[in-house]
Design a protein around this motif. Structure first.
Motif, short mmCIF file in Angstrom:
data_model
loop_
_atom_site.label_atom_id
_atom_site.label_comp_id
_atom_site.label_asym_id
_atom_site.label_seq_id
_atom_site.Cartn_x
_atom_site.Cartn_y
_atom_site.Cartn_z
N TRP A 1 -13.16 -89.81 62.86
CA TRP A 1 -11.71 -89.73 62.70
C TRP A 1 -11.28 -90.20 61.31
CZ3 TRP A 1 -7.08 -88.09 63.24
CH2 TRP A 1 -5.98 -88.87 62.86
N TYR B 1 -9.66 -87.68 58.71
CA TYR B 1 -8.28 -88.02 58.35
C TYR B 1 -8.11 -87.97 56.83
CZ TYR B 1 -4.39 -91.05 57.14
OH TYR B 1 -3.26 -91.56 56.57
N GLY C 1 -6.20 -85.15 55.04
CA GLY C 1 -4.90 -85.68 54.63
C GLY C 1 -4.70 -85.69 53.13
N SER D 1 -3.09 -94.49 61.03
CA SER D 1 -4.52 -94.15 60.99
C SER D 1 -5.40 -95.29 61.47
CB SER D 1 -4.91 -93.74 59.57
OG SER D 1 -4.69 -94.82 58.67
#
Length: 734
Positions: A683, A687, A691, A719
């Motif tokens: 993750w 991310y 991102g 996050s």
């Protein structure tokens, strides 16, 4: 070398963690330093002859952070108000952000005097938030810069200052913007929202961190502050620090036992669930041991203190649990390497984003607002916290959950190794069996009179009185009396020898007597046999039987269901081992009898050489080498010698009430924890991989999607919280 755990202040991300570790490791005389970002602590191994504690504190301060000496309470850990008035400041910042958004909407109508007033109002509001509500962001960024380092505060500070500087220029000199064809737009609301979301994320993180370290604080809360001390027949309440080893204390019904000790009066049920994971209270009467922190349920007990203060089981558990939660898991190394260069890379990416957006307009001023917005979004969406917390969050929660269930896993490395286990070796006596055998018969050699037989039994008891082993205790109980033995020598896994009245006496198994040159001809029997030889002659054989644990068959079935091959490793005779193995369904070449300690270790080495990950479970001194050799060693016992156990995992339940299902439970928890670590790392990586480009504007040419700094700050705030929340699911493990 000694170890100390230092509370660390001012850390906000994995880059901070890295800088503190480097600063501590560079102090001459420091062997190692591991920093736990989750608990804001550093565990330092150092040479006390070469390092003063003030030097460690100074090194942390020079790196731009705060350190202090540890408090006496080992359970003191992360608190929700890690920063002063954190919730209040977050609330004020969010309120200011809402006001800023409403005022900013009035600017969409165009210019004019009212627009100028609105911009100046927003300027004052933003300065108030930056200077009074969230000053730590800038002070910590400046502190890091002074020492040549960077952290998450660096990204937020540069991003918000860039947006503030642009907005300040547009507010002070709107005409200059209009003359070059730019509307004097301001980003004050973005600055306020970024800081508000940063504080909100800190609140959520603090709550999640507190829940992640609940187990450690829970153990601290088990310790009562006072005890009813009995001296000279007078009972009085004193502080726990006044109780000394050997003192008598009274424990009333409903009170917590203040110290480790032995019951010398009374009988009562004791709840040990929070320490050992046992769901059913255990009866304690005269001669039984009790552990400090457990609850006396029924009647009063008089206890003689044995271990007090730091020597107590509870204090040992707190120290070992804290060390375990601070230790570094192998999976974290990749995240550490990435975190060390993360902030400089993001700063470079933000600069490149600004230049590329300016280049789209031929380096003209028309693209300046979008260039500033995109660069700020890149700075604030980046979050090294998520990657830094991915592994330690899962390790901390998993180890804490295991401790609540009576299993102490000694660190993240042990947790990872345990998750990969596919073979387990189980000792027989005290592990698969209850470990309290009883003598069911005695057979004397031909020609031994009754008086001689009694004398030989007392010699056997005298030898075994010097040995801490279940079988030895069974012999002592059976005989009742004993004689003093000289020159006692213990052979782990075999027996004991000595001398009495000038005669050499040897007590042990077949191998022990064979080594002494004594031949024993005994028919095969299911019982465990213990032989005594006096002056080179076999004089008697004791027959001992043990009881298989109620939970053994279920535990072995669960282990097989997990894909773990089960082997029995025992120093006992083949016949006795086969009896227990048959009862538990362990057959064929999975039964290994007559093994000395070195034989158990060699079995584990052979399995490891064949590519297996091997666990070992045992409770005796003769298992120590095998426990140390195994990839994951389960030390089984009462927990009174936690600090010197050879195993990676300690099962805290008292030996007689141990549930062997704790072993497959621990493997399941370890596998789930490793899965959670991988999810967290995945993750955190995805991310940032997705991102950062979106914030830089890669979607704008085709989809006209440009991420605003406000949305970027919200994503950044959530996050690390998402990683913590995912790790907290391990608290529900049953």
């Amino acid at each position: 070398m000694e170890q100390i755990t230092l509370p660390i202040g001012g850390m906000t991300c994995a880059a901070c963690q890295h800088h503190v570790e480097v600063a501590l490791r560079e102090v001459p005389g420091v062997g190692s330093a591991e920093v736990n970002l989750l608990a804001n602590k550093a565990m330092v191994t150092y040479d006390p002859a070469a390092v003063r504690l003030e030097a460690l504190l100074g090194a942390v301060a020079e790196a731009g952070y705060e350190a202090s000496l540890p408090a006496e309470d080992a359970g003191e850990a992360v608190s929700e108000d890690r920063e002063p008035h954190l919730k209040l400041r977050a609330g004020l910042a969010l309120a200011a952000a809402v006001v800023a958004m409403v005022v900013s909407m009035s600017l969409m109508g165009g210019g004019g005097a009212s627009a100028g007033v609105a911009r100046w109002f927003l300027l004052v509001l933003t300065v108030a938030v930056m200077g009074f509500v969230s000053p730590q962001t800038y002070s910590r960024a400046w502190s890091a810069a002074r020492y040549g380092s960077t952290n998450m505060n660096t990204l937020v500070a540069i991003g918000t200052l860039a947006a503030f500087g642009y907005s300040l220029a547009a507010t002070a000199f709107p005409g200059a913007f209009e003359r070059v064809g730019l509307a004097p737009d301001v980003y004050f609301e973005a600055v306020v929202f970024i800081l508000a979301f940063l504080l909100l994320g800190s609140v959520l993180d603090a709550r999640a961190r507190r829940r992640a370290t609940d187990a450690l604080r829970g153990f601290a809360g088990l310790r009562p502050e006072t005890a009813l001390l009995v001296r000279d027949g007078v009972e009085r309440e004193v502080g726990l620090a006044e109780v000394l080893a050997g003192d008598l204390v009274t424990v009333r019904a409903g009170d917590r036992v203040p110290v480790d000790g032995v019951v010398i009066g009374g009988r009562s049920a004791v709840d040990q669930s929070l320490l050992t994971g046992e769901s059913v209270p255990v009866m304690r009467s005269v001669g039984d041991e009790v552990i400090g922190g457990t609850i006396n349920l029924d009647g009063p007990l008089t206890v003689r203190a044995t271990n007090v203060g730091a020597a107590g089981v509870l204090a040992q558990m707190q120290r070992l649990l804290e060390q375990a939660q601070t230790s570094r898991a192998p999976m974290q190394r990749m995240a550490d390497r990435a975190s060390a260069v993360f902030v400089p890379v993001v700063l470079g990416l933000a600069a490149a984003t600004f230049l590329v957006w300016m280049g789209v307009g031929g380096f003209g001023v028309r693209m300046l607002p979008r260039a500033v917005s995109a660069a700020v979004a890149v700075l604030v969406i980046a979050c090294p916290c998520a990657m830094g917390l991915a592994v330690p969050a899962a390790v901390t929660v998993a180890i804490g959950r295991a401790a609540q269930r009576g299993t102490l896993i000694k660190g993240g490395e042990a947790l990872e190794r345990l998750a990969r286990v596919d073979v387990i070796g189980l000792d027989k006596t005290g592990t698969l069996t209850v470990g309290e055998p009883r003598i069911v018969g005695v057979r004397f050699a031909d020609g031994i009179s009754e008086a001689e037989g009694q004398r030989f039994l007392e010699i056997a008891a005298g030898l075994e009185a010097r040995v801490n082993h279940p079988l030895a205790r069974a012999v002592v109980r059976y005989v009742g009396g004993s004689v003093d033995i000289d020159d006692v020598a213990v052979e782990p896994g075999m027996g004991v020898s000595g001398s009495v009245g000038g005669l050499r006496v040897v007590l042990g198994n077949d191998a022990m007597l064979a080594e002494a040159g004594v031949r024993v001809a005994e028919p095969g029997a299911r019982a465990t046999l213990v032989h005594l030889a006096v002056d080179g002659k076999h004089v008697l054989t004791l027959q001992a039987e043990d009881v298989v644990r109620d939970s053994a068959a279920l535990a072995l079935g669960e282990l097989r269901g997990l894909g773990v091959a089960v082997h029995m490793l025992t120093g006992d005779r083949v016949e006795a081992a086969a009896s227990v193995a048959g009862e538990l369904g362990i057959v064929g070449d999975a039964v290994h009898a007559g093994l000395l300690p070195a034989g158990k270790m060699e079995f584990i080495r052979a399995m490891q050489g064949a590519g297996h990950r091997v666990a070992m479970a045992g409770d005796g001194t003769n298992d120590a080498a095998a426990l140390a050799q195994a990839d994951a060693g389960f030390a089984i016992g009462s927990g009174t010698d936690l600090a010197r156990e050879a195993g990676d995992i300690v099962l805290m339940s008292p030996s007689g009430s141990l549930a062997l299902t704790a072993i497959p439970d621990a493997i399941r928890l370890a596998r789930r924890a490793v899965r959670t670590m991988k999810q967290n790392l995945w993750w955190a990586t995805i991310y940032n991989i997705l991102g950062l480009p979106v914030a830089a504007g890669v979607l704008y040419p085709h989809f006209h999607v440009l991420l605003s700094p406000v949305l970027a700050s919200a994503a950044m705030a959530l996050s690390s919280t998402s990683v913590l929340v995912n790790s907290l699911r391990l608290r529900r493990f049953q």
